[in-house]
Design an enzyme around this catalytic site. Structure first.
Site, mmCIF file in Angstrom:
data_model
loop_
_atom_site.group_PDB
_atom_site.id
_atom_site.type_symbol
_atom_site.label_atom_id
_atom_site.label_comp_id
_atom_site.label_asym_id
_atom_site.label_seq_id
_atom_site.Cartn_x
_atom_site.Cartn_y
_atom_site.Cartn_z
ATOM 1 N N LYS A 1 3.685 -7.838 8.510
ATOM 2 C CA LYS A 1 2.622 -6.883 7.963
ATOM 3 C C LYS A 1 1.454 -6.584 9.304
ATOM 4 C CE LYS A 1 -0.561 -5.217 5.205
ATOM 5 N NZ LYS A 1 -1.454 -5.492 3.297
ATOM 6 N N GLU B 1 2.778 -18.168 12.654
ATOM 7 C CA GLU B 1 4.282 -18.712 12.150
ATOM 8 C C GLU B 1 5.002 -17.793 12.779
ATOM 9 O OE1 GLU B 1 1.802 -18.505 9.975
ATOM 10 O OE2 GLU B 1 2.329 -20.585 9.014
ATOM 11 N N GLY C 1 0.860 -8.029 0.996
ATOM 12 C CA GLY C 1 2.211 -8.438 1.462
ATOM 13 C C GLY C 1 3.359 -9.613 -0.038
ATOM 14 N N GLU D 1 -0.891 -15.870 -5.475
ATOM 15 C CA GLU D 1 -1.554 -15.804 -4.367
ATOM 16 C C GLU D 1 -2.085 -14.287 -4.960
ATOM 17 O OE1 GLU D 1 -0.460 -15.839 -0.061
ATOM 18 O OE2 GLU D 1 -0.044 -13.941 -0.306
HETATM 19 O O1 F6P Z 1 -0.135 -16.020 3.291
HETATM 20 C C1 F6P Z 1 -1.291 -15.346 3.636
HETATM 21 C C2 F6P Z 1 -0.228 -14.129 3.997
HETATM 22 O O2 F6P Z 1 -1.202 -13.064 4.630
HETATM 23 C C3 F6P Z 1 0.682 -13.869 2.655
HETATM 24 O O3 F6P Z 1 0.068 -12.223 1.784
HETATM 25 C C4 F6P Z 1 1.594 -12.987 3.960
HETATM 26 O O4 F6P Z 1 2.475 -12.260 2.458
HETATM 27 C C5 F6P Z 1 1.957 -13.737 4.854
HETATM 28 O O5 F6P Z 1 0.399 -14.370 5.050
HETATM 29 C C6 F6P Z 1 2.460 -12.944 5.666
HETATM 30 O O6 F6P Z 1 1.399 -11.722 6.427
HETATM 31 P P1 F6P Z 1 2.312 -10.993 7.663
HETATM 32 O O7 F6P Z 1 3.535 -10.529 7.081
HETATM 33 O O8 F6P Z 1 0.847 -10.526 8.265
HETATM 34 O O9 F6P Z 1 3.038 -12.203 8.881
#
Ligand code: F6P
Length: 551
Positions: free
Chosen positions: A218, A224, A279, A365
């Site tokens: 998102k 990661e 998310g 969450e």
């Molecule tokens: O774990 C925290 C978080 O912000 C979740 O809410 C989300 O699903 C995940 O990290 C991944 O975020 P992104 O889609 O922005 O990489």
């Protein structure tokens, strides 16, 4: 006192769990806590009919709960005091109920099959939603038909979704669940862990010429995901050599167009979504691209339709016949009155084995919070610890504690009545175990029954107290439609609980601190001098690692 006749007009407290209904519920709990479900079943031959509900493809039997009609009446009043109906309207109408981020919460618009306008800041979001669904369908068809080829002209065979949290758990769980519907040539893979072993092991099995990467994030800033995406691009270029080939092998799913372009992905190969999609509620959006690739646009649409059917039920059914509301209220009953700490999710379906993992994020969450939406620290239990695994395997691992441990652990047992892939005899064994476990948890085995069953002494360890609550959820079959219903059922359960606990279920500030600290610590791991900027434990661990880290 007749606890069911509390006058709602007298209820003024803003926190539902501080209202008069709560007091009545506490009194009711005192009266009911020593009653065994065996007695409730014996007293009411209609208990199954009274406390079960079929909605579309899903039967919910909630009769094996420590409830009476009065319990439900009081809990339903609690939902009324909490203004669940008003908040539900605010949710569906696109009001900015995520107050700390000033955002609407509109995963329901993503599956709004009625296509009625849904306004955010006065603008209808449906045309953009429909455009992305169409874009995904066209792209998926090209990949599935083989007209979208890799840089050597061969069709795509493997698709790697690089994402984490909501950008991984939802699509991964759905892909597993709908394996019967998958395209014969295409294999989906999900890489989430920044432990290099995950992506390294995965890529060792793949051919870059026939592999497509979906970078799903998102924010497009998650450490990661971006680290794994960089590694994937490097691996790909080592083989393909020419960066021009990236366009055929990397697509992005994100709300952050600038970051996607900066990464080197052609914006034509970007599938967008919006800040009003949380998310952990995003599998219905472009984050579901791997699902569309695997099962096709029509099956994805059936998934959306199932969720929409549950949305419609949630919006229109009276609370006492409303499946998400009932599940939510039962959870509140155990968390806030019985003091239950956790809730087990036990799918008796190999294809639903990742549902507990998915629901951990969705629930914990969302409702793992101790400050309410007005900024006050709460003095009651909020979201439970969600845990579980494939039920049949769990029987041989942790069910001992469910049956004879000291804790009350409500559980959801989930099964599909028909399974296309299962062998009939095996499915009957699975079903028999499903039924036996819920019966044993409820009924237990009395000392008399133990003595007369012929088991040898000592008898006390062979007595089962029973009275352990469970819900049974029976899907007619595991299809895109029923799965959509099931996921939406849990989403709305979480929503209702969040309202009763007066939480904002749609932010997640708790995960931010760790992320910020990790960014601060990362350069310290390669520092040449001793690190002493943290507490003694963290300093000690950093310095231990610094001295030993592989170079
Ligand atoms: O774990 C925290 C978080 O912000 C979740 O809410 C989300 O699903 C995940 O990290 C991944 O975020 P992104 O889609 O922005 O990489």
């Amino acid at each position: 006192m007749d606890t069911t006749t509390v006058n709602l007009a007298n209820v003024a407290s803003p926190a539902p769990l501080h209202c008069a209904i709560s007091v009545a519920l506490r009194q009711h709990y005192q009266a009911l806590s020593s009653v065994h479900m065996r007695e409730l079943f014996a007293a009411d031959p209609q208990r199954f009919e009274r406390f079960s509900l079929q909605v579309g493809d899903i039967l919910l039997d909630y009769s094996k709960n420590r409830i009476t009609a009065e319990t439900l009446q009081l809990l339903t009043q609690l939902a009324e005091v909490a203004d669940v109906a008003g908040w539900r309207d605010r949710l569906f109408n696109g009001e900015k109920i995520n107050n700390t981020e000033d955002r609407a919460v509109l995963h329901t618009a993503l599956r709004n099959q009625s296509n009625t306008p849904v306004l955010v800041d006065g603008a209808d979001v449906m045309p953009a939603v429909n455009a992305v669904i169409a874009q995904m369908g066209v792209f998926a068809e090209r990949v599935r038909s083989g007209t979208w080829t890799g840089y050597t002209g061969k069709p795509i065979v493997d698709v790697v979704n690089v994402g984490i949290g909501g950008s991984d758990l939802g699509p991964h769980m759905v892909y597993q669940a709908l394996k019967d519907y998958r395209h014969a040539r295409l294999n989906m893979h999900y890489v989430s862990n920044v432990d290099g072993a995950h992506i390294k092991e995965k890529l060792e099995t793949l051919d870059p010429a026939t592999t497509l990467f979906i970078v799903a994030s998102k924010t497009f800033t998650t450490q990661e995901t971006m680290t794994n995406a960089d590694y994937a691009r490097e691996w790909f270029l080592q083989h393909a050599e020419d960066a021009a080939h990236i366009a055929q092998h990397f697509v992005a799913v994100s709300t952050n167009r600038d970051a996607v372009v900066a990464f080197g992905i052609d914006p034509d190969n970007m599938f967008g979504f919006w800040d009003w999609v949380g998310g952990r509620y995003s599998l219905w959006s472009a984050i579901g691209l791997s699902i569309v690739l695997a099962v096709g646009a029509d099956n994805f649409k059936a998934l959306l339709s199932g969720a929409h059917a549950m949305d419609t039920h949630f919006r229109t059914a009276p609370f006492e016949r409303n499946m998400p509301v009932i599940l939510a209220l039962l959870g509140v009953w155990y968390s806030n009155f019985f003091g239950a700490e956790s809730h087990a999710v036990l799918p008796y379906d190999h294809y639903l084995r990742s549902l507990p993992l998915y629901l951990q994020q969705a629930d914990m969450e969302s409702n793992g919070k101790s400050v309410d939406r007005d900024g006050n620290t709460v003095d009651y239990n909020t979201g439970p610890i969600i845990w579980g695994t494939s039920g049949i395997n769990g029987q041989h691992a942790f069910y001992q504690l469910l049956h004879q441990g000291t804790r009350l652990i409500p559980a959801d047992f989930i099964v599909s009545v028909t399974e296309q892939n299962s062998l009939p005899e095996q499915h009957d064994i699975l079903m028999a175990n499903f039924l036996a476990q819920t019966e044993a948890l409820m009924h237990g085995r009395t000392l008399d029954e133990t003595l007369s069953s012929g088991v040898t002494a000592p008898h006390a360890p062979k007595v089962f107290a029973g009275n352990h609550p469970s819900n049974a959820l029976l899907l007619d079959a595991l299809t895109p439609h029923s799965l959509g219903m099931l996921i939406a059922l849990y989403e709305h359960k979480i929503f209702v609980q969040g309202i009763i606990w007066n939480l904002n279920s749609y932010d997640q500030w708790g995960v931010e601190l760790g992320k910020q600290l990790a960014k601060r610590i990362l350069p310290e791991l390669t520092a040449t001098s001793t690190v002493n900027t943290h507490d003694a434990s963290t300093n000690g661990l950093i310095n231990h690692y610094r001295q030993r880290r592989p170079t």
